[in-house]
Design a protein around this motif. Structure first.
Motif, PDB file in Angstrom:
ATOM      1  N   GLY A 154       0.787  -1.117   0.036  1.00 48.83           N
ATOM      2  CA  GLY A 154       0.111   0.171   0.055  1.00 48.83           C
ATOM      3  C   GLY A 154       0.843   1.288   0.106  1.00 48.83           C
ATOM      4  O   GLY A 154       1.950   1.332  -0.570  1.00 48.83           O
ATOM      5  N   LEU A 155       0.219   2.386   0.774  1.00 53.55           N
ATOM      6  CA  LEU A 155       1.049   3.644   0.655  1.00 53.55           C
ATOM      7  C   LEU A 155       2.010   3.831   1.880  1.00 53.55           C
ATOM      8  O   LEU A 155       1.994   4.581   2.614  1.00 53.55           O
ATOM      9  CB  LEU A 155      -0.001   4.738   0.833  1.00 53.55           C
ATOM     10  N   VAL A 156       2.880   2.753   1.736  1.00 54.07           N
ATOM     11  CA  VAL A 156       4.364   3.112   2.579  1.00 54.07           C
ATOM     12  C   VAL A 156       5.452   3.528   1.562  1.00 54.07           C
ATOM     13  O   VAL A 156       5.245   3.054   0.611  1.00 54.07           O
ATOM     14  CB  VAL A 156       4.625   1.913   3.350  1.00 54.07           C
ATOM     15  N   LYS A 157       6.521   3.966   2.018  1.00 54.07           N
ATOM     16  CA  LYS A 157       7.296   4.866   1.094  1.00 54.07           C
ATOM     17  C   LYS A 157       7.999   3.693   0.266  1.00 54.07           C
ATOM     18  O   LYS A 157       8.435   3.730  -0.815  1.00 54.07           O
ATOM     19  CB  LYS A 157       8.111   5.892   1.650  1.00 54.07           C
ATOM     20  N   TYR A 158       8.480   2.681   1.239  1.00 52.12           N
ATOM     21  CA  TYR A 158       9.172   1.611   0.559  1.00 52.12           C
ATOM     22  C   TYR A 158       8.600   0.182   0.616  1.00 52.12           C
ATOM     23  O   TYR A 158       8.793  -0.366   1.475  1.00 52.12           O
ATOM     24  CB  TYR A 158      10.556   1.586   1.210  1.00 52.12           C
ATOM     25  N   PRO A 159       7.341  -0.076   0.079  1.00 50.99           N
ATOM     26  CA  PRO A 159       6.862  -1.465   0.012  1.00 50.99           C
ATOM     27  C   PRO A 159       7.642  -2.584  -0.251  1.00 50.99           C
ATOM     28  O   PRO A 159       8.696  -2.451  -1.047  1.00 50.99           O
ATOM     29  CB  PRO A 159       5.417  -1.214  -0.620  1.00 50.99           C
ATOM     30  N   VAL A 176       2.926  -7.275  17.897  1.00 52.63           N
ATOM     31  CA  VAL A 176       4.104  -8.014  17.432  1.00 52.63           C
ATOM     32  C   VAL A 176       3.711  -8.834  15.975  1.00 52.63           C
ATOM     33  O   VAL A 176       2.661  -9.698  16.226  1.00 52.63           O
ATOM     34  CB  VAL A 176       4.759  -9.097  18.158  1.00 52.63           C
ATOM     35  N   LEU A 177       4.276  -8.531  15.069  1.00 50.37           N
ATOM     36  CA  LEU A 177       4.159  -9.064  13.588  1.00 50.37           C
ATOM     37  C   LEU A 177       4.748 -10.403  13.667  1.00 50.37           C
ATOM     38  O   LEU A 177       5.727 -10.701  14.082  1.00 50.37           O
ATOM     39  CB  LEU A 177       4.347  -8.266  12.549  1.00 50.37           C
ATOM     40  N   GLN A 178       3.972 -11.388  12.775  1.00 50.71           N
ATOM     41  CA  GLN A 178       4.332 -12.679  12.780  1.00 50.71           C
ATOM     42  C   GLN A 178       5.029 -12.949  11.252  1.00 50.71           C
ATOM     43  O   GLN A 178       4.657 -12.331  10.221  1.00 50.71           O
ATOM     44  CB  GLN A 178       3.294 -13.704  12.946  1.00 50.71           C
ATOM     45  N   GLU A 179       5.713 -14.152  11.132  1.00 44.89           N
ATOM     46  CA  GLU A 179       5.898 -14.371   9.593  1.00 44.89           C
ATOM     47  C   GLU A 179       4.912 -14.482   8.770  1.00 44.89           C
ATOM     48  O   GLU A 179       3.755 -15.088   9.271  1.00 44.89           O
ATOM     49  CB  GLU A 179       6.755 -15.546   9.675  1.00 44.89           C
ATOM     50  N   ASN A 180       4.978 -14.080   7.473  1.00 43.71           N
ATOM     51  CA  ASN A 180       4.029 -14.122   6.312  1.00 43.71           C
ATOM     52  C   ASN A 180       3.007 -12.966   6.630  1.00 43.71           C
ATOM     53  O   ASN A 180       1.956 -13.032   5.965  1.00 43.71           O
ATOM     54  CB  ASN A 180       3.499 -15.393   6.159  1.00 43.71           C
ATOM     55  N   ASP A 181       2.711 -12.222   7.583  1.00 43.46           N
ATOM     56  CA  ASP A 181       2.054 -11.045   7.842  1.00 43.46           C
ATOM     57  C   ASP A 181       2.099 -10.413   6.748  1.00 43.46           C
ATOM     58  O   ASP A 181       3.254  -9.840   5.981  1.00 43.46           O
ATOM     59  CB  ASP A 181       2.134 -10.501   9.365  1.00 43.46           C
ATOM     60  N   ILE A 182       0.918  -9.665   6.319  1.00 42.50           N
ATOM     61  CA  ILE A 182       0.880  -8.508   5.178  1.00 42.50           C
ATOM     62  C   ILE A 182       0.097  -7.362   6.007  1.00 42.50           C
ATOM     63  O   ILE A 182      -1.197  -7.316   6.295  1.00 42.50           O
ATOM     64  CB  ILE A 182       0.122  -9.020   4.192  1.00 42.50           C
ATOM     65  N   VAL A 183       0.603  -6.261   5.926  1.00 40.93           N
ATOM     66  CA  VAL A 183       0.355  -4.989   6.578  1.00 40.93           C
ATOM     67  C   VAL A 183       0.044  -4.132   5.227  1.00 40.93           C
ATOM     68  O   VAL A 183       0.615  -3.963   4.403  1.00 40.93           O
ATOM     69  CB  VAL A 183       1.194  -4.258   7.615  1.00 40.93           C
ATOM     70  N   TYR A 184      -1.410  -3.781   5.031  1.00 42.40           N
ATOM     71  CA  TYR A 184      -1.958  -3.101   3.796  1.00 42.40           C
ATOM     72  C   TYR A 184      -2.113  -1.630   4.243  1.00 42.40           C
ATOM     73  O   TYR A 184      -3.267  -1.495   5.366  1.00 42.40           O
ATOM     74  CB  TYR A 184      -2.796  -3.978   2.947  1.00 42.40           C
ATOM     75  N   VAL A 185      -1.692  -0.681   3.752  1.00 38.91           N
ATOM     76  CA  VAL A 185      -2.208   0.736   4.132  1.00 38.91           C
ATOM     77  C   VAL A 185      -2.756   1.388   3.030  1.00 38.91           C
ATOM     78  O   VAL A 185      -2.093   1.664   1.804  1.00 38.91           O
ATOM     79  CB  VAL A 185      -1.090   1.697   4.661  1.00 38.91           C
ATOM     80  N   PRO A 186      -4.176   1.425   2.747  1.00 35.46           N
ATOM     81  CA  PRO A 186      -4.704   1.885   1.606  1.00 35.46           C
ATOM     82  C   PRO A 186      -4.755   3.350   1.491  1.00 35.46           C
ATOM     83  O   PRO A 186      -4.417   4.119   2.077  1.00 35.46           O
ATOM     84  CB  PRO A 186      -6.362   1.573   1.759  1.00 35.46           C
ATOM     85  N   PHE A 233       8.475  -1.904  11.957  1.00 24.10           N
ATOM     86  CA  PHE A 233       8.497  -1.883  10.481  1.00 24.10           C
ATOM     87  C   PHE A 233       8.224  -1.029   9.641  1.00 24.10           C
ATOM     88  O   PHE A 233       8.522  -0.509   8.548  1.00 24.10           O
ATOM     89  CB  PHE A 233       7.526  -3.065  10.120  1.00 24.10           C
ATOM     90  N   ILE A 234       7.032  -0.036  10.147  1.00 23.40           N
ATOM     91  CA  ILE A 234       6.620   1.201   9.322  1.00 23.40           C
ATOM     92  C   ILE A 234       7.799   2.138   9.473  1.00 23.40           C
ATOM     93  O   ILE A 234       8.086   2.816   8.295  1.00 23.40           O
ATOM     94  CB  ILE A 234       5.442   1.808  10.338  1.00 23.40           C
ATOM     95  N   LYS A 235       8.673   2.122  10.384  1.00 20.38           N
ATOM     96  CA  LYS A 235       9.688   3.089  10.440  1.00 20.38           C
ATOM     97  C   LYS A 235      10.679   2.634   9.370  1.00 20.38           C
ATOM     98  O   LYS A 235      11.541   3.331   8.805  1.00 20.38           O
ATOM     99  CB  LYS A 235      10.404   3.204  11.838  1.00 20.38           C
ATOM    100  N   ARG A 236      11.183   1.273   9.266  1.00 21.88           N
ATOM    101  CA  ARG A 236      11.876   0.779   8.428  1.00 21.88           C
ATOM    102  C   ARG A 236      11.661   0.760   6.953  1.00 21.88           C
ATOM    103  O   ARG A 236      12.440   0.849   5.988  1.00 21.88           O
ATOM    104  CB  ARG A 236      12.131  -0.721   8.763  1.00 21.88           C
TER     105      ARG A 236
END
Length: 783
Positions: free
Chosen positions: A572-577, A660-670, A592-595
């Motif tokens: 989604g709308l993160v600077k470096y997806p 805490v995020l886990q393996e294979n999680d997907i974070v989507y920012v629309p 993760f958002i900061k990275r």
């Protein structure tokens, strides 16, 4: 009236004009006349040939006409006038009489259409004889045999043919014409339409009386045209009478079985065909090859019945044929041994009218068998011969195998017969068979229905195996144990260890005294032994030559510190997806958002959604599973969307919202959705732009035209961009609607029927109570 007369006059003039035109066209048309070309070597014209060879015994047909056309037309009219529809019956049904259906076929077969007449056919008055000439001259004429028994070609003279066979008449006619035509002329003499004769049919036929048939016809054709025989018609004695005398007797059964049709006498005009009354009729039932009713002559019995019915089937019980007869007003049954009758040419069993001959099936089951079962080369059912001993039968079955247990076998006497409830058991030792000792007391004489049971050496022992599981490359599970198998051998069979294996911890679970069938049975117990192993599968010095025991289980443990990369996807709308590997097992969302460089300007932070991929490590996915797979083989089973409070997670790291995020999680920012959707029970459901100055829901419902019919205002809810929904809060008649933000969906449900009664009742109650309360207050103040 005048108009009607005028119309009729005009109409008659038109019809008259049409008829005159038609007649004028026919006057100018060329008349079609059949013609024949003539090639006459002698110079005679066609008219001269006609004058020489024309038939003086019949009225002439138009010159040049094709006489065969007239013959075919007359023949078709004659055939169509006597043809009748017939119904084909089951020829071999038990209610049918053998041979009766022959007249059905005879009625539909027109023998007058024979292309080649029989040479012995007697020429008579009315027969048509066709003479054709070609080569030196071309001509054809159809001659009719006159009452004086002759044909009369003009220029040749009368030729008497009555009473002659067709073969003789043809020779005479050929000679007469040959003497009157050039030598190069070919002559052909054929028989055209045969004469018709009247035959009287009497006796047991369906329609007795005179029948007009072709002279080619025989008695069978005549009976067929008379409708066939009745139930009591005799197929064995059909009489042909002429001048009051029997000239021929026909037997349908002889015709069907041998093709004998008698003397083959041609019928003549006014002959009689008489079908007499049946002598005796018997029924053959059961496993006959052709079970049905049969007519027999007075001197015929069982043998004749077997002949006409084709005999008994192969599975019939021939020694016990049943004959049911009626004698002295009682039914009696007789047993007839057909086997003895057929072996004695002079013997027979007489049958009477109405007898029922019943055959039965033999009892199923093989009567001369023994059965070999177990550890032998070719087990199965075998024929028992007279004097057969046990060792003889084993030899015929290919002998024993190397796995055959010799010290004991069993012979169950009579066990192959299901009626034997307690077969006798005989113990046998096969050591003498291996020594070829035919005189052994164990080489017993076999009997019918004996069952021989042999055993194998492996029947008394369980297959021995070892098992390995855990962090190995091949899931071989249980594998057969070999002599001298070591731990190192089993590791090689399993393809070696995975990188995730703990090399310093390998366990073997063994049982003590695994064979309880040995003497001195001891209680079994499990012992655990641990060993170290290097990555090149080299065991330590103390375990290098560890021999495995039957039923050993080897466990290769997983290294608890070993972990492959665990990736999380930001979309989604993160600077470096893209994919980001976890730095530590407890890395949170804000990290993760900061990275990823943070969010873009048009990102909808309130609409962030997490898609969590459940793996085998979740408890609900462990049901009905035997073990955990390593991390590198985790399988994705379910995508579960999770709403995120990304605003709080970024502002307050390590808070409860910063999960805490886990393996294979997907974070989507629309992306920011500037629209609001209004749907449900409104006048015009629509999508409209969000107005930052109006967050009240009523503003957007008004833009949709207001509420529709039966809206349920107490249940209106708003769904936000992150998937969360908020409901309407109510207090008495007041509704407190949730605020509307960008990307919201306003849903107005419909009030169910029957729930709108409480409102009017409550209003009426309040309206009634308010005046009473006011009056009570006034009275209190006055007092």
């Amino acid at each position: 009236m005048y108009c009607i007369v005028k119309f009729l006059v005009k109409k008659n003039v038109i019809v008259l004009f049409f008829l005159m035109t038609l007649f004028s066209l026919s006057a100018y048309a060329q008349q079609i006349t059949p013609s024949q070309q003539s090639l006459n070597a002698s110079g005679n014209s066609e008219s001269n040939q006609k004058n020489i060879f024309q038939d003086q015994n019949q009225q002439q047909i138009e010159t040049g006409a094709d006489r065969n056309k007239f013959e075919a037309a007359d023949q078709k009219r004659s055939k169509d006038s006597i043809k009748k529809d017939t119904i084909n019956h089951n020829k071999y049904g038990p209610n049918e009489i053998y041979g009766a259906d022959i007249f059905t076929n005879a009625a539909t077969y027109d023998v007058s259409e024979l292309s080649t007449p029989p040479l012995d056919y007697p020429i008579g008055v009315g027969d048509h004889i066709i003479v054709a000439l070609w080569g030196g001259g071309e001509y054809q004429e159809d001659y009719v045999v006159a009452r004086d028994g002759s044909i009369f070609p003009a220029g040749i003279g009368k030729i008497t043919v009555q009473g002659l066979t067709f073969e003789n008449a043809r020779a005479i006619i050929y000679a007469k014409f040959k003497s009157s035509v050039p030598a190069s002329t070919h002559i052909q003499v054929t028989l055209g339409q045969p004469r018709s004769i009247n035959i009287n049919v009497a006796g047991e036929v369906a329609n007795p009386g005179p029948v007009t048939v072709s002279a080619f016809s025989n008695a069978f054709n005549v009976i067929g045209l008379a409708g066939g025989i009745t139930e009591f018609g005799n197929l064995r004695n059909i009489q042909v009478k002429r001048d009051g005398k029997i000239i021929e007797t026909l037997d349908v059964y002889e015709y069907l079985n041998s093709g004998d049709i008698g003397q083959h006498i041609y019928l003549q005009n006014n002959d009689f065909v008489l079908v007499t009354f049946v002598d005796k009729k018997v029924l053959a039932t059961g496993p006959f090859k052709r079970p049905m009713y049969y007519q027999l002559k007075k001197n015929e019995g069982i043998k004749a019945l077997l002949k006409y019915s084709g005999g008994l089937s192969s599975d019939a019980y021939t020694s016990g044929l049943k004959v049911i007869s009626t004698s002295k007003e009682k039914q009696v049954i007789r047993d007839v041994n057909v086997t003895i009758l057929l072996n004695n040419a002079a013997a027979d069993y007489p049958l009477a009218d109405g007898d029922i001959v019943k055959a039965t099936l033999i009892k199923p089951g093989i009567s001369n068998k023994v059965e070999l079962k177990g550890e032998i080369r070719y087990p199965g059912i075998y024929e028992i011969k007279e004097g057969d001993h046990l060792f003889d039968l084993i030899d015929r079955a290919g002998g024993i195998t190397k796995n055959t247990y010799l010290r004991r076998a069993y012979v169950f006497r009579g066990a192959g017969d299901s009626t034997v409830l307690k077969p006798e058991r005989i113990e046998i030792n096969l050591n003498d068979f291996a020594k070829n000792d035919a005189t052994s007391p164990d080489n017993i004489l076999l009997q019918v229905n004996d069952v021989i049971q042999l055993f194998g050496n492996n029947s008394f022992g369980e297959e021995q195996y070892v098992q390995i599981s855990g962090e190995v490359r091949k899931e071989i599970g249980k594998t057969q144990m070999y002599t001298g198998m070591t731990l190192e051998d089993l590791l090689y069979l399993a393809g070696g260890l995975k990188p995730s294996a703990e090399y310093g911890r390998l366990e073997i679970s063994s049982i003590v005294d695994g064979d309880s069938s040995k003497s001195g049975v001891k209680s079994t117990k499990t012992i655990i032994r641990s060993y170290s192993i290097s990555p090149d599968l080299q065991l330590d010095s103390s375990a290098a030559k560890v021999l495995l025991k039957p039923f050993d289980e080897v466990f290769v443990r997983k290294n608890p510190t070993f972990q492959l990369q665990q990736n999380v996807e930001l979309a989604g709308l993160v600077k470096y997806p893209g994919n980001y590997s976890k730095i530590n097992p407890n890395e949170r969302l804000s990290s993760f958002i900061k990275r990823a460089g943070g969010l873009k300007d048009n990102a909808n932070i309130d609409g962030a959604i997490l898609y969590r991929n459940k793996t085998d490590e979740f408890r609900e996915n462990l049901i009905n599973k035997n073990k955990l797979d390593s991390a590198d083989s985790a399988a994705i089973y379910l995508n579960a969307p999770v709403s995120l409070d990304l605003t709080k997670a970024i502002k307050h790291p390590n808070s409860s919202s910063d999960i805490v995020l886990q393996e294979n999680d997907i974070v989507y920012v629309p992306e920011v959705n500037p629209f609001v959707v209004v749907k449900g029970i409104v006048q015009s459901p629509l999508r409209i732009a969000h107005d930052d100055s109006h967050t009240h829901m009523g503003f957007y419902i008004d833009r949709a035209g207001g509420f529709g019919i039966r809206p349920w205002r107490r249940r209106i809810f708003v769904t936000y961009a992150d998937g969360q929904s908020r409901r309407t809060r109510n207090f008495l008649f007041c509704h407190f609607y949730p605020r509307v933000r960008q990307g919201s969906v306003i849903t107005v449900p419909q009030r169910p029927k029957g729930t709108d009664i409480a409102g009017p009742v409550l209003l009426q109650a309040i309206a009634t109570a308010v005046p009473i309360i006011v009056a009570a207050i006034i009275l209190k103040n006055i007092n």
